[in-house]
Design a protein around this motif. Sequence first.
Motif, short mmCIF file in Angstrom:
data_model
loop_
_atom_site.label_atom_id
_atom_site.label_comp_id
_atom_site.label_asym_id
_atom_site.label_seq_id
_atom_site.Cartn_x
_atom_site.Cartn_y
_atom_site.Cartn_z
N LEU A 34 48.07 50.62 30.53
CA LEU A 34 47.78 49.47 31.38
C LEU A 34 47.45 50.00 32.77
O LEU A 34 48.24 50.74 33.36
CB LEU A 34 49.00 48.54 31.43
N LYS A 35 46.30 49.63 33.28
CA LYS A 35 45.82 50.20 34.55
C LYS A 35 46.87 50.14 35.65
O LYS A 35 47.07 51.12 36.38
CB LYS A 35 44.55 49.48 35.01
N THR A 36 47.57 49.02 35.77
CA THR A 36 48.52 48.83 36.87
C THR A 36 49.97 49.11 36.46
O THR A 36 50.89 48.77 37.18
CB THR A 36 48.43 47.39 37.40
N GLY B 82 39.46 44.55 19.63
CA GLY B 82 38.23 43.86 20.00
C GLY B 82 37.53 44.45 21.19
O GLY B 82 36.54 43.88 21.68
N GLY B 83 37.99 45.60 21.67
CA GLY B 83 37.44 46.18 22.89
C GLY B 83 35.99 46.58 22.81
O GLY B 83 35.26 46.52 23.80
N LYS B 84 35.54 46.97 21.63
CA LYS B 84 34.14 47.39 21.48
C LYS B 84 33.17 46.24 21.76
O LYS B 84 32.02 46.46 22.14
CB LYS B 84 33.89 47.93 20.07
N GLU B 85 33.63 45.01 21.55
CA GLU B 85 32.77 43.85 21.75
C GLU B 85 33.01 43.18 23.10
O GLU B 85 32.34 42.21 23.45
CB GLU B 85 33.00 42.81 20.64
N GLU C 293 35.94 41.53 30.64
CA GLU C 293 37.01 41.30 29.66
C GLU C 293 37.88 42.54 29.48
O GLU C 293 39.11 42.43 29.36
CB GLU C 293 36.42 40.89 28.32
N LEU C 294 37.27 43.71 29.50
CA LEU C 294 38.05 44.94 29.41
C LEU C 294 38.99 45.05 30.62
O LEU C 294 40.16 45.42 30.47
CB LEU C 294 37.12 46.16 29.36
N LYS C 295 38.48 44.73 31.79
CA LYS C 295 39.29 44.77 33.00
C LYS C 295 40.44 43.77 32.92
O LYS C 295 41.59 44.09 33.26
CB LYS C 295 38.40 44.45 34.22
N GLU C 296 40.15 42.57 32.43
CA GLU C 296 41.18 41.54 32.30
C GLU C 296 42.29 41.94 31.35
O GLU C 296 43.44 41.51 31.48
CB GLU C 296 40.55 40.22 31.84
N ASN C 297 41.95 42.78 30.38
CA ASN C 297 42.94 43.23 29.40
C ASN C 297 43.60 44.54 29.79
O ASN C 297 44.30 45.16 28.97
CB ASN C 297 42.28 43.37 28.02
N GLY C 298 43.39 44.98 31.03
CA GLY C 298 44.15 46.10 31.57
C GLY C 298 43.51 47.45 31.46
O GLY C 298 44.15 48.48 31.76
#
Length: 410
Positions: A256-258, A358-361, A366-371
């Motif tokens: 998780l980025k943060t 689901g990250g490939k799509e 959305e990738l940023k929102e998911n961390g």
Amino acid sequence: MSTFNENLEKYASLAIEVGANVQQGQTLVISAPISAIDFVRMLTKKAYEKGAANVLHEWSDDVLTRTKFELAPDETFETYPKYLAKHRIDLAENDAAFLFVLSSNPDLLNGIDPKRIQTNSKTVSTALATFTKYEMSDKISWSIVSVPNEAWAKKVFPELDGEKAVHALWDAIFNATRANLSEPVNAWKEHIDTLESKATYLNEQKFKALHYQADGTDLTIELPEKHIWISAESINEKGTPFVANIPTEEVFTAPLKTGVNGTVSATKPLSYSGNLIENFSLTFKDGKIVDYQAEKGYDTLKHLIETDEGSHFTGEVALVPHHSPISDTDLIFFETLFDENASNHIAIGKGYAFCLEGGKEMSEEELKENGLNDSLTHVDFMIGSDKMNIDGILPDGTRKPIFRKGNWAF
């Protein structure tokens, strides 16, 4: 016992059949130094025998690279030929596979102004950002292998003369990649299954965080809710399996980025942009690097961390047992492809989209929102040792042992 030429043939077969996994009618792009031309000729022959429609080559040379950094004007490093970036993107969008042959001197750019190196790295990364996205979302098949050169070999085996050092490094590479076994392709299939079993267990647990403890390390890494643990084998957009790193001993996911907090100490030198960073540590708060130290290569580490906003955060967390064909050699390879597979490691910079459900799509937002972290760079550094313990922390706070004394605890 296999001869050198037999092992070399098997190593080339691994690169084509397991690594890039070249398909009938496919184009293969081989990027390599001119010093590796004999091996590239072998790879090319095997690719055509596997059914490749075309094999293209991109060449580099350490001497020419060093000359450019010594003599070219500063503004040279601020631009990258658009046609080269477009060429790679066009090939990728037409289902080409890519094989990168590494063979560089870890000290190649020692003494060069780190600012020039940083500028060049950022310029190249920016120009190839779309291609990198294709790699890191598994759109294309790609793989990395290495071949020795004298400068690198002497770094690993300083007590040997040039020819003997190169031969010793070849033996170490054959051992690390399993190319010296009688049936290396089959051995790799078994190895992939073993790593996949570890990833399956970790995915079933759905840990909220990992807690690392060792000498100089007390670090907690939170994981995104949708994180996925990945092992050696990847699947490209068309459903074809490939192995990005030969060798590989890791099971990895995205942090998780943060969610990274604490301090971690590197346990092996990091060779980055032709310079070594040694005996360094990083301190994180809410995912961001807020302090760092290094006995050697501090300026190089500083420029790496300051590449962009995302390079202040992490993009990968990888688990690698202390006992492995690479670690058991007790060698420092001064090449991340090998050293990262002898040690637990984390990466500064961009995260892999396929490490999220689901990250490939997903879109970038959305990738940023998911961390997931985004950056122009992605650089692994090694933190594992035979002293390291790692606990997995479940959402209810329960802890389960993942590593004890540097090795799997399950």
